[in-house]
Design a protein around this motif. Structure first.
Motif, short mmCIF file in Angstrom:
data_model
loop_
_atom_site.label_atom_id
_atom_site.label_comp_id
_atom_site.label_asym_id
_atom_site.label_seq_id
_atom_site.Cartn_x
_atom_site.Cartn_y
_atom_site.Cartn_z
N GLY A 21 32.09 12.24 66.36
CA GLY A 21 30.83 12.73 66.92
C GLY A 21 30.95 13.44 68.25
N ARG A 74 22.47 10.42 70.86
CA ARG A 74 23.93 10.59 70.80
C ARG A 74 24.35 12.00 71.23
N THR A 75 23.60 12.99 70.81
CA THR A 75 23.89 14.36 71.22
C THR A 75 23.68 14.51 72.72
N GLY A 135 21.03 15.57 66.84
CA GLY A 135 22.09 15.50 65.85
C GLY A 135 21.58 15.30 64.44
N ALA A 136 22.54 14.88 63.62
CA ALA A 136 22.28 14.79 62.19
C ALA A 136 21.21 13.76 61.85
N GLU A 137 21.16 12.66 62.59
CA GLU A 137 20.14 11.65 62.29
C GLU A 137 18.74 12.14 62.62
N SER A 140 17.70 14.59 60.09
CA SER A 140 17.30 13.93 58.85
C SER A 140 15.88 13.40 58.94
N ILE A 162 30.65 14.73 60.74
CA ILE A 162 29.21 14.51 60.71
C ILE A 162 28.55 15.71 60.03
N PHE A 165 22.95 17.03 57.92
CA PHE A 165 21.96 15.97 57.86
C PHE A 165 22.70 14.66 57.61
N SER A 166 22.26 13.61 58.26
CA SER A 166 22.94 12.33 58.08
C SER A 166 22.77 11.83 56.65
N ARG A 167 23.62 10.92 56.28
CA ARG A 167 23.55 10.37 54.93
C ARG A 167 22.31 9.50 54.73
N LYS A 168 21.53 9.32 55.78
CA LYS A 168 20.28 8.57 55.68
C LYS A 168 19.14 9.44 55.17
#
Length: 199
Positions: A21, A74-75, A135-137, A140, A162, A165-168
């Motif tokens: 990340g 996080r970003t 970020g990706a989360e 998403s 990463i 889009f997050s896997r969520k």
């Protein structure tokens, strides 16, 4: 109405960062920053350059696309680790976090509430488009609210990392219309998509 635009650098295999990340353009990063890539950013999206890059490159242009930037904790913490409490002082800067209780910078707005409600309220306000930088989360959670994509596609693959889009993210197929594209000599591409009217 203002649009939410997910403008993000991605590899050919769809990753926006490595597995850790970290900043892919940082000192230990893997992202190639070619002269034509940087020149295109400066000319077309100067507001997306962080303050230290703007200063180093003598960029003063406001930009015509965005006046607001959104990012997840996080970003945001990548910038904090580099000593930047506000990497985008030339934009309204919102950071979504349920764990940060106090903003490290008075100009950075911490949002603990629902990102969807926040974005819908922002869209109703006057102004330029809203830049979702990651970020990706967060992307998403805002998937259904994204009106346009600007994919800065680098000429590389990394195999794992990463994703956009997050896997969520929920399974929710959407179609996009290619509105603009720029292919640079270095192999990088800037692809601009708008959400198809049928979605």
């Amino acid at each position: 109405m203002r649009r939410l635009v997910y403008s993000i650098a991605t590899t050919l295999d769809g990753f926006i960062a490595g597995p850790d990340g970290g900043d892919p353009t940082g000192p230990d990063g893997f992202w190639p920053i070619h002269e034509d890539y940087l020149a295109h950013l400066m000319a077309t999206y100067p507001e997306t350059l962080p303050v230290h890059a703007r200063q180093a490159l003598s960029v003063t242009a406001e930009g015509t696309h965005f006046d607001t930037v959104l990012e997840g904790r996080r970003t945001y913490e990548i910038g904090l680790a580099a000593g930047l409490t506000d990497a985008y002082p030339h934009l309204r800067h919102l950071v979504f976090s349920r764990t940060l209780t106090e903003s490290p910078d008075p100009a950075v707005e911490l949002i603990a509430g629902d990102p969807v409600e926040t974005v819908r309220a922002l869209k109703r306000q006057d102004g330029k488009d809203i830049w979702l930088m990651g970020g990706a989360e967060l992307a998403s959670s805002l998937y259904a609210e994204i009106d346009a994509l600007i994919l800065k596609v680098g000429p590389l693959t990394i195999g794992d990392g990463i994703p956009l889009f997050s896997r969520k993210a929920a399974f929710d197929p959407r179609t996009w219309r290619l509105g603009d594209h720029t292919v640079l000599g270095s192999g990088a591409m800037f692809l601009t998509y708008t959400r198809a009217a049928t979605d």
